[in-house]
Design a protein around this motif. Structure first.
Motif, PDB file in Angstrom:
ATOM      1  N   GLN A 207     -57.239   3.327  65.793  1.00 46.11           N
ATOM      2  CA  GLN A 207     -56.406   4.009  66.791  1.00 46.11           C
ATOM      3  C   GLN A 207     -57.051   5.325  67.244  1.00 46.11           C
ATOM      4  O   GLN A 207     -56.974   5.696  68.426  1.00 46.11           O
ATOM      5  CB  GLN A 207     -55.012   4.292  66.218  1.00 46.11           C
ATOM      6  CG  GLN A 207     -54.131   3.064  66.071  1.00 46.11           C
ATOM      7  CD  GLN A 207     -54.421   2.278  64.809  1.00 46.11           C
ATOM      8  OE1 GLN A 207     -55.280   2.646  64.012  1.00 46.11           O
ATOM      9  NE2 GLN A 207     -53.708   1.172  64.621  1.00 46.11           N
ATOM     10  N   ILE A 208     -57.685   6.022  66.319  1.00 48.37           N
ATOM     11  CA  ILE A 208     -58.372   7.273  66.665  1.00 48.37           C
ATOM     12  C   ILE A 208     -59.500   6.994  67.644  1.00 48.37           C
ATOM     13  O   ILE A 208     -59.705   7.727  68.628  1.00 48.37           O
ATOM     14  CB  ILE A 208     -58.907   7.965  65.388  1.00 48.37           C
ATOM     15  CG1 ILE A 208     -57.742   8.474  64.533  1.00 48.37           C
ATOM     16  CG2 ILE A 208     -59.847   9.110  65.741  1.00 48.37           C
ATOM     17  CD1 ILE A 208     -58.164   9.012  63.182  1.00 48.37           C
ATOM     18  N   HIS A 209     -60.235   5.920  67.401  1.00 46.76           N
ATOM     19  CA  HIS A 209     -61.331   5.548  68.299  1.00 46.76           C
ATOM     20  C   HIS A 209     -60.801   5.139  69.675  1.00 46.76           C
ATOM     21  O   HIS A 209     -61.424   5.430  70.709  1.00 46.76           O
ATOM     22  CB  HIS A 209     -62.135   4.404  67.689  1.00 46.76           C
ATOM     23  CG  HIS A 209     -63.271   3.940  68.542  1.00 46.76           C
ATOM     24  ND1 HIS A 209     -64.439   4.670  68.696  1.00 46.76           N
ATOM     25  CD2 HIS A 209     -63.419   2.822  69.306  1.00 46.76           C
ATOM     26  CE1 HIS A 209     -65.247   4.025  69.514  1.00 46.76           C
ATOM     27  NE2 HIS A 209     -64.659   2.904  69.897  1.00 46.76           N
ATOM     28  N   MET A 210     -59.640   4.496  69.712  1.00 49.01           N
ATOM     29  CA  MET A 210     -59.076   4.027  70.978  1.00 49.01           C
ATOM     30  C   MET A 210     -58.650   5.187  71.879  1.00 49.01           C
ATOM     31  O   MET A 210     -58.942   5.197  73.086  1.00 49.01           O
ATOM     32  CB  MET A 210     -57.862   3.117  70.717  1.00 49.01           C
ATOM     33  CG  MET A 210     -58.217   1.735  70.208  1.00 49.01           C
ATOM     34  SD  MET A 210     -56.734   0.797  69.750  1.00 49.01           S
ATOM     35  CE  MET A 210     -55.850   0.762  71.317  1.00 49.01           C
ATOM     36  N   CYS A 211     -57.945   6.162  71.310  1.00 52.10           N
ATOM     37  CA  CYS A 211     -57.385   7.235  72.141  1.00 52.10           C
ATOM     38  C   CYS A 211     -58.233   8.500  72.146  1.00 52.10           C
ATOM     39  O   CYS A 211     -57.956   9.426  72.912  1.00 52.10           O
ATOM     40  CB  CYS A 211     -55.966   7.577  71.691  1.00 52.10           C
ATOM     41  SG  CYS A 211     -55.861   8.370  70.065  1.00 52.10           S
ATOM     42  N   ARG A 212     -59.258   8.555  71.263  1.00 55.05           N
ATOM     43  CA  ARG A 212     -60.159   9.710  71.199  1.00 55.05           C
ATOM     44  C   ARG A 212     -59.410  11.007  70.874  1.00 55.05           C
ATOM     45  O   ARG A 212     -59.800  12.097  71.298  1.00 55.05           O
ATOM     46  CB  ARG A 212     -60.960   9.856  72.490  1.00 55.05           C
ATOM     47  CG  ARG A 212     -61.800   8.633  72.823  1.00 55.05           C
ATOM     48  CD  ARG A 212     -62.684   8.865  74.027  1.00 55.05           C
ATOM     49  NE  ARG A 212     -63.662   9.915  73.782  1.00 55.05           N
ATOM     50  CZ  ARG A 212     -64.798   9.748  73.107  1.00 55.05           C
ATOM     51  NH1 ARG A 212     -65.093   8.551  72.593  1.00 55.05           N
ATOM     52  NH2 ARG A 212     -65.635  10.733  72.932  1.00 55.05           N
ATOM     53  N   HIS A 213     -58.310  10.875  70.148  1.00 54.23           N
ATOM     54  CA  HIS A 213     -57.587  12.010  69.580  1.00 54.23           C
ATOM     55  C   HIS A 213     -57.480  11.787  68.082  1.00 54.23           C
ATOM     56  O   HIS A 213     -57.357  10.641  67.628  1.00 54.23           O
ATOM     57  CB  HIS A 213     -56.188  12.141  70.184  1.00 54.23           C
ATOM     58  CG  HIS A 213     -56.169  12.783  71.533  1.00 54.23           C
ATOM     59  ND1 HIS A 213     -56.622  12.133  72.660  1.00 54.23           N
ATOM     60  CD2 HIS A 213     -55.762  14.020  71.945  1.00 54.23           C
ATOM     61  CE1 HIS A 213     -56.484  12.931  73.712  1.00 54.23           C
ATOM     62  NE2 HIS A 213     -55.979  14.077  73.306  1.00 54.23           N
ATOM     63  N   PHE A 214     -57.504  12.875  67.315  1.00 52.70           N
ATOM     64  CA  PHE A 214     -57.481  12.720  65.863  1.00 52.70           C
ATOM     65  C   PHE A 214     -56.137  12.185  65.384  1.00 52.70           C
ATOM     66  O   PHE A 214     -56.084  11.375  64.469  1.00 52.70           O
ATOM     67  CB  PHE A 214     -57.790  14.051  65.172  1.00 52.70           C
ATOM     68  CG  PHE A 214     -57.906  13.927  63.680  1.00 52.70           C
ATOM     69  CD1 PHE A 214     -59.029  13.355  63.093  1.00 52.70           C
ATOM     70  CD2 PHE A 214     -56.882  14.369  62.847  1.00 52.70           C
ATOM     71  CE1 PHE A 214     -59.129  13.210  61.723  1.00 52.70           C
ATOM     72  CE2 PHE A 214     -56.968  14.242  61.478  1.00 52.70           C
ATOM     73  CZ  PHE A 214     -58.094  13.669  60.904  1.00 52.70           C
TER      74      PHE A 214
END
Length: 332
Positions: A207-214
């Protein structure tokens, strides 16, 4: 769209493209200016007089708190300054009125440590006793959010804006972009917090990789500040905590906890990006008055303001956070 509304649209475009203001600041400007232009006695920019402004400000005082009124007036002042600068109006009506009113000083609200402990315990119990993987992962993320808010003193907007590249859990450093795009680096010194963040990062890596937010939701969208507020309300309800807790109260609790532990004031102010004396004074009032009811906190404020440049921070006394220079070295 009347004359005034067109000028407001032009001004907002100017603020976005030229002044590069934050989206939340633009939203506040838009709300304040649209509220002003919607008044039935206001239509054309050329015909707005000091009397009209005074009438509108009186209306604001009847509807809003002084702090909100002050912000709305500041939005109007900036707008009319723009109109005068662009020669859209011949004279700024704010130049012929005086606005002075007292804004009550309120101490910041903090979370009692026993209440904070109960809240965190409830989150961890939900993670441990969750009957589905979905709930367990949500509770793990919520624990990471709550722990980081308290251990770093960062703003909720800063937490939600964290990017994966900003967080280095191997050396425990986090790069934060605060108000005005000012960046600062803090170091988390508590191993429990780092362990929770590492567990969360492993579980939510996709999920972090998908939205580029931590911090992300399980559907791969960034975690919003409203999600964090709802999360806090949910656990307060589960823990039967009657106190209304907001994300910003974690920041106040962080500051007062360090002050109560006799931590040097200078690294604390730097780590929290506190620049205004009023903000510093409010943080100190809570602790000073609690410890010394007969002491005037303004005396301490004056002393710190006078001697702050000569203070040398001692980071060995800071239990959870340190401030680093841009090159990664500890600030001295």
């Amino acid at each position: 769209m009347n004359n005034l509304q067109r000028h407001i649209q032009t001004y907002l475009e100017y603020c976005k493209s030229q002044k590069r203001l934050d989206t939340k600041t633009l939203k506040s400007y838009r709300i304040d200016l649209q509220q002003f232009s919607s008044q039935p006695y206001i239509s054309e920019a050329d015909y707005i007089s000091p009397d009209i402004l005074e009438r509108y400000i009186a209306t604001l005082h009847n509807q809003f708190q002084p702090k909100t009124v002050k912000r709305k007036i500041a939005s109007l002042k900036a707008f009319f300054h723009f109109l005068e600068y662009r020669d859209i109006i011949s004279q700024n009506p704010f130049g012929r009125i005086q606005i002075h009113f007292r804004e009550p000083i309120r101490l910041p609200k903090t979370i009692p440590l026993n209440t904070l402990e109960l809240l965190l315990t409830t989150i961890y119990e939900q993670c441990k006793n969750a009957n589905t993987l979905y709930r367990q992962r949500n509770a793990l993320r919520d624990a990471a959010v709550a722990e980081l808010l308290f251990s770093s003193g960062m703003r909720i907007s800063e937490l939600c804006a964290l990017r994966p590249d900003n967080v280095n859990l191997y050396d425990g450093t986090i790069l934060i972009y605060g108000k005005g795009s000012k960046e600062r680096r803090i170091q988390i010194g508590n191993e429990t917090v780092i362990d929770v963040l590492k567990r969360y990062e492993r579980e939510f890596s996709r999920q972090i990789h998908m939205c580029r937010h931590f911090f992300a939701n399980q559907n791969g969208t960034p975690l919003s500040d409203q999600c964090v507020r709802r999360m806090i309300n949910k656990y307060c309800s589960l823990a039967a905590i009657e106190m209304h807790i907001t994300p910003h109260m974690f920041r106040h609790t962080f500051a007062t906890s360090l002050l109560e532990a006799d931590v040097d004031i200078r690294p604390m102010l730097l780590s929290m990006q506190l620049r205004r004396l009023s903000a510093q004074e409010l943080c100190m009032d809570v602790t000073v008055q609690a410890q010394n009811p007969g002491l005037n906190p303004q005396l301490l404020v004056t002393a710190i303001e006078t001697h702050l440049p000569q203070l040398k921070p001692d980071f060995s006394t800071v239990p959870r956070v340190e401030v680093l220079d841009a090159d990664g070295s500890v600030f001295r």
